[in-house]
Scaffold this active site. Structure first.
Site, mmCIF file in Angstrom:
data_model
loop_
_atom_site.group_PDB
_atom_site.id
_atom_site.type_symbol
_atom_site.label_atom_id
_atom_site.label_comp_id
_atom_site.label_asym_id
_atom_site.label_seq_id
_atom_site.Cartn_x
_atom_site.Cartn_y
_atom_site.Cartn_z
ATOM 1 N N THR A 58 11.790 -41.496 -79.381
ATOM 2 C CA THR A 58 13.117 -41.137 -79.891
ATOM 3 C C THR A 58 14.133 -41.894 -79.048
ATOM 4 O OG1 THR A 58 13.445 -39.270 -78.365
ATOM 5 C CG2 THR A 58 12.319 -38.781 -80.444
ATOM 6 N N ALA A 76 11.559 -39.341 -74.509
ATOM 7 C CA ALA A 76 12.861 -38.675 -74.587
ATOM 8 C C ALA A 76 13.773 -39.390 -73.599
ATOM 9 C CB ALA A 76 12.723 -37.199 -74.237
ATOM 10 N N VAL A 85 9.586 -40.138 -69.968
ATOM 11 C CA VAL A 85 11.041 -40.224 -69.815
ATOM 12 C C VAL A 85 11.461 -41.658 -70.118
ATOM 13 C CG1 VAL A 85 12.996 -39.972 -68.249
ATOM 14 C CG2 VAL A 85 11.055 -38.405 -68.056
ATOM 15 N N LYS A 86 12.461 -41.780 -70.997
ATOM 16 C CA LYS A 86 12.903 -43.123 -71.390
ATOM 17 C C LYS A 86 14.183 -43.466 -70.636
ATOM 18 C CE LYS A 86 12.934 -45.402 -75.905
ATOM 19 N NZ LYS A 86 13.282 -45.140 -77.313
ATOM 20 N N VAL A 87 14.173 -44.606 -69.963
ATOM 21 C CA VAL A 87 15.364 -45.041 -69.215
ATOM 22 C C VAL A 87 15.729 -46.459 -69.646
ATOM 23 C CG1 VAL A 87 14.767 -43.624 -67.188
ATOM 24 C CG2 VAL A 87 14.047 -46.021 -67.256
#
Ligand code: E4P
Length: 218
Positions: free
Chosen positions: A27, A56, A82-84
């Site tokens: 997402t 996310a 975790v998306k960074v």
């Protein structure tokens, strides 16, 4: 090749999960906004449907706030990635999380240099955006080929190439030929892979000929 779907729509995710072919979900803030739903609520729901990684994304851009958001998101479920963003702050957060065993998906990658940095920061996934490069007349798939080749040179890099911003089935097929580990695509593009006109016409002929036999298998 692992198949992730790029959406925050629960019905679409359930539909693809039922096919047994879905390995994960990605997402981003735009997809969450489009869903009109609460971020944490929708991510938790997705994490229950799919066992594989669910990306996310943080929303802040400064290091301190991004780290706090990332720590918070990381605790939501076992299968969270975790998306960074691929920025200095993003890669610092990536290194911290990776050192603690959290999966990190580094997003918005548009160059091989950026991909090398993400691997060095311990990212579980690097997301090069092929469609957005094609949109500005640069060769998105060439970037995939280059990153796969570079990563192959270094056995201590454990980052998987996650082909993102996919616009058509050829993006998936060509990335698979190059050995990309994962792809994420909108549901519509994944469904296009099933289609071939000869499959449809061949099946129509089999159905017609079978009906003429008057037989039943059951
Ligand atoms: C990937 O994780 C991104 O969410 C996505 O692939 C971006 O695609 P777009 O360029 O179609 O927005």
């Amino acid at each position: 090749m692992k198949f992730f779907v790029d959406t925050a729509e629960i019905d679409e995710i359930k539909d693809l999960a039922d096919s047994g072919l879905l390995d994960g979900v990605t997402t981003n803030p735009s997809l969450i906004a489009k869903s009109g739903r609460d971020f944490k609520e929708v991510i938790l729901e997705i994490c229950k449907i799919v066992d594989g990684p669910v990306s996310a994304e943080v929303a802040s851009t400064d290091y301190e706030t991004m780290q706090k958001e990332a720590d918070n998101i990381a605790g939501w479920a076992e299968n969270i990635a975790v998306k960074v963003p691929l920025t200095e702050a993003g890669l610092k957060v990536c290194k911290n999380l990776s050192d603690n065993g959290t999966m990190v998906n580094v997003t918005l990658c548009f160059s091989t240099g950026q991909a090398i940095l993400a691997a060095k920061a311990g990212a579980a996934f690097i997301s090069p955006f092929v469609g957005r490069l094609d949109d500005i007349s640069q060769d998105g798939l060439q970037l995939i080929s280059d990153i796969v080749r570079i990563y192959d040179n270094y056995p201590d890099f454990h980052t998987e190439v996650l082909v993102a911003s996919i616009r058509n089935p050829m993006h998936i097929i060509d990335s698979a030929k190059m050995g990309a580990h994962v792809m994420t695509a909108p549901p519509k593009v994944i469904k296009q892979l099933y289609k071939h006109p000869l499959t449809e016409s061949g099946l129509a002929a089999f159905v017609k000929d079978w009906a003429e036999t008057g037989q039943s298998i059951l």
